[in-house]
Design a protein around this motif. Structure first.
Motif, PDB file in Angstrom:
ATOM      1  N   LEU A 164       0.778  -1.433   0.031  1.00 46.04           N
ATOM      2  CA  LEU A 164      -0.256  -0.274   0.473  1.00 46.04           C
ATOM      3  C   LEU A 164       0.885   1.150  -0.461  1.00 46.04           C
ATOM      4  CD1 LEU A 164      -2.578  -1.163   2.431  1.00 46.04           C
ATOM      5  CD2 LEU A 164      -3.077  -0.987  -0.099  1.00 46.04           C
ATOM      6  N   SER A 165       1.939   0.964   0.803  1.00 48.43           N
ATOM      7  CA  SER A 165       2.583   2.086   0.669  1.00 48.43           C
ATOM      8  C   SER A 165       3.093   2.509  -0.650  1.00 48.43           C
ATOM      9  CB  SER A 165       3.976   2.214   1.736  1.00 48.43           C
ATOM     10  OG  SER A 165       4.472   1.479   1.375  1.00 48.43           O
ATOM     11  N   ASN A 170       1.813   2.304  -3.156  1.00 52.19           N
ATOM     12  CA  ASN A 170       0.635   3.183  -3.722  1.00 52.19           C
ATOM     13  C   ASN A 170       0.268   2.841  -5.813  1.00 52.19           C
ATOM     14  OD1 ASN A 170      -1.467   4.190  -3.879  1.00 52.19           O
ATOM     15  ND2 ASN A 170      -0.383   6.453  -4.386  1.00 52.19           N
ATOM     16  N   ILE A 212      -2.739   5.236   3.934  1.00 54.32           N
ATOM     17  CA  ILE A 212      -2.254   5.115   2.773  1.00 54.32           C
ATOM     18  C   ILE A 212      -2.297   7.236   2.809  1.00 54.32           C
ATOM     19  CG2 ILE A 212      -2.486   5.764   0.108  1.00 54.32           C
ATOM     20  CD1 ILE A 212      -4.291   2.922  -0.031  1.00 54.32           C
ATOM     21  N   ASN A 271       4.239   5.613   7.294  1.00 54.64           N
ATOM     22  CA  ASN A 271       3.457   4.120   7.174  1.00 54.64           C
ATOM     23  C   ASN A 271       3.821   3.479   8.057  1.00 54.64           C
ATOM     24  OD1 ASN A 271       6.669   2.802   6.582  1.00 54.64           O
ATOM     25  ND2 ASN A 271       6.082   3.425   4.796  1.00 54.64           N
TER      26      ASN A 271
END
Length: 193
Positions: free
Chosen positions: A137-138, A140, A175, A180
């Motif tokens: 997720l980090s 993206n 996000i 994070n």
């Protein structure tokens, strides 16, 4: 194997860079390196105590007992599955995956793992999957639905609930958050679950 050829079992080798670091250290120490894989190296060496000390300075450690070797193997199997295969094992297949890979009964594996790590294999696997989800997720680059499938979560809701439970954040909040909250793989067992 010749008399001075040994298989070294090494703790905290969790990625390809770890393999390179260990291989370089072994070569620099004058060892003939025959193979290096996650968690182990096949070498010809002369001084095990010196090697053990140098490995510790780099965050690694030599494993000497059958129990610690088995536990590290379980960790590496799970890390490899979650980080280096396109689709992770699901919760319902975790037991059979480990039994097949180790040729041991899951109950035995879990008891050995628990006696060393103080958490179950399933708990460790859940932590590992969650860390991988945070990583993906980090970046993206993938949608939460794709990450859900890749890591074997039951549904997007299951992944969302995990974020709420562990971080008190939704996936969307995670996000867009500056921090994070990612942890190095060798530190996963030092968190509260």
């Amino acid at each position: 194997m010749s008399s001075n050829t040994q298989i070294l079992y090494i703790k905290n080798m969790v990625c390809p860079r770890c393999k390179l670091a260990v291989k370089k250290l072994l070569t620099d120490m004058g060892c003939v390196v025959l193979a290096v894989e996650l968690g182990q190296a096949v070498v010809r060496l002369s001084s095990l105590p010196a090697l053990s000390s140098k490995l510790r300075t780099m965050g690694f450690d030599l494993l000497t007992t059958p129990k610690t070797k088995l536990v590290e193997r379980i960790k590496i199997l799970l890390i490899y599955n979650i980080y280096f295969q396109s689709r992770g094992v699901t919760s319902s297949h975790l037991q059979s995956y480990l039994e097949f890979a180790t040729h041991q009964h899951y109950q035995y594996l879990n008891s050995q793992f628990y006696s060393v790590c103080q958490i179950s294999i399933k708990q460790y696997w859940d932590i590992l999957r969650f860390e991988r989800a945070k990583e993906l997720l980090s970046y993206n680059e993938k949608a939460p639905e794709e990450i859900t499938r890749q890591l074997g979560y039951l549904s997007s809701r299951d992944l969302e609930d995990t974020f709420k439970k562990r971080l008190n954040l939704s996936i969307e909040e995670f996000i867009y958050h500056k921090d994070n909250y990612r942890l190095p793989l060798d530190k996963l067992l030092q968190i509260n679950i």
